[in-house]
Scaffold this active site. Structure first.
Site, PDB file in Angstrom:
ATOM      1  N   GLY A 227      -8.827   7.607   1.641  1.00 23.15           N
ATOM      2  CA  GLY A 227      -7.459   8.057   1.613  1.00 23.15           C
ATOM      3  C   GLY A 227      -6.847   8.593   2.881  1.00 23.15           C
TER       4      GLY A 227
ATOM      5  N   CYS B 128     -14.927   7.460   4.137  1.00 29.15           N
ATOM      6  CA  CYS B 128     -13.771   7.215   4.972  1.00 29.15           C
ATOM      7  C   CYS B 128     -13.335   8.517   5.265  1.00 29.15           C
ATOM      8  CB  CYS B 128     -12.898   5.968   4.337  1.00 29.15           C
ATOM      9  SG  CYS B 128     -11.946   5.382   5.917  1.00 29.15           S
TER      10      CYS B 128
ATOM     11  N   ILE C  81     -11.202   0.442   6.546  1.00 26.94           N
ATOM     12  CA  ILE C  81      -9.778   0.505   6.496  1.00 26.94           C
ATOM     13  C   ILE C  81      -9.521   1.579   7.297  1.00 26.94           C
ATOM     14  CG2 ILE C  81      -7.793   0.640   5.058  1.00 26.94           C
ATOM     15  CD1 ILE C  81      -9.310  -0.293   2.582  1.00 26.94           C
ATOM     16  N   ARG C  82      -9.115   1.588   8.567  1.00 21.65           N
ATOM     17  CA  ARG C  82      -8.629   2.628   9.368  1.00 21.65           C
ATOM     18  C   ARG C  82     -10.054   3.519   9.322  1.00 21.65           C
ATOM     19  NH1 ARG C  82      -4.969   5.828   7.811  1.00 21.65           N
ATOM     20  NH2 ARG C  82      -4.905   5.033   5.415  1.00 21.65           N
TER      21      ARG C  82
ATOM     22  N   HIS D 235     -15.843   1.516   2.571  1.00 24.67           N
ATOM     23  CA  HIS D 235     -15.569   2.025   1.236  1.00 24.67           C
ATOM     24  C   HIS D 235     -16.339   1.172   0.030  1.00 24.67           C
ATOM     25  CE1 HIS D 235     -11.733   3.944   2.211  1.00 24.67           C
ATOM     26  NE2 HIS D 235     -11.791   3.004   3.313  1.00 24.67           N
TER      27      HIS D 235
ATOM     28  N   GLU E 111     -16.901   1.856  -2.778  1.00 22.72           N
ATOM     29  CA  GLU E 111     -15.998   2.034  -4.087  1.00 22.72           C
ATOM     30  C   GLU E 111     -14.847   0.633  -4.124  1.00 22.72           C
ATOM     31  OE1 GLU E 111     -15.604   3.840  -1.579  1.00 22.72           O
ATOM     32  OE2 GLU E 111     -13.399   4.295  -1.169  1.00 22.72           O
TER      33      GLU E 111
END
Ligand code: GLN
Length: 193
Positions: A54, A83, A139-140, A175, A177
């Site tokens: 997040g 992350c 992601i980032r 990730h 998940e």
């Protein structure tokens, strides 16, 4: 009753973590329950805690607001961090003084390690403990730039560390998940029982 898995539920891909752990319990035929964690009291109920991906600055703000931070720092069960979660459980964050990580794992993390050109991408990784490649979504993503001697490197990408393990704890720059492959959740759960 089985293993009690709490998902830190302030922000980020919380429902995906809940679904992934429920799926992994089912696949592994393991007893357990998965629930959201938002208060210091909730932490007491957990054998394991997941720190989702997040926005680490937002999650940190919520940890301070709810007074959960010190309880998390004392947590002695297993930790599964992805992350932004990996950023938060690190010992040091080298590129962002706003983050005061929880020091639950002896790793140094670079928070926005790939820059804008590679905001998100996917890669097939070799991961220690798995017998075939794992399709990983980044992601980032952060990277681990240093790991303590007790910390086992589970995977690298272009010589950068992207997955680590220390006893009951596992952390990933990507990730698990967000993909249907339950193997990393299972590896984690099997380490607990
Ligand atoms: N770079 C983000 C952060 O540090 C993490 C991105 C993610 O979790 N997908 O908050």
């Amino acid at each position: 009753m089985g293993v009690r898995i709490g998902i830190l539920a302030f922000q980020g891909d919380v429902s995906e973590h809940i679904a992934a752990f429920r799926g992994a319990l089912h696949t592994g035929k393991l007893e357990g329950e998965v629930f959201a964690v938002r208060t210091p009291e909730d932490v007491r109920e957990c054998d394991a805690l997941a720190f989702p991906g997040g926005e680490s600055t937002t999650i940190q703000r919520m940890m301070e607001k709810t007074g959960i931070r010190s309880r998390l720092m004392d947590f002695s069960g297993g930790i599964f961090a992805t992350c932004a979660g990996m950023v938060l459980i690190a010992r040091r964050v080298e590129d962002d003084a706003r983050i005061q990580p929880l020091d639950l794992m002896d790793i140094t993390v670079r928070r926005n390690a790939f820059g804008r050109q590679r905001e998100s991408f996917e890669a097939d990784l070799q991961i220690r403990g798995l017998d075939s490649p794992y399709h990983a979504v980044f992601i980032r993503a952060p990277l681990v730039t240093a790991a303590g001697t007790g910390t086992e490197v589970l995977s690298t990408m272009d010589q950068h560390i992207v997955a680590v393990r220390d006893g009951l704890h596992m952390a990933f720059a990507f990730h698990p998940e967000l993909t249907p492959d339950p193997r990393l959740h299972l590896l984690f759960l099997q380490g607990l029982v």
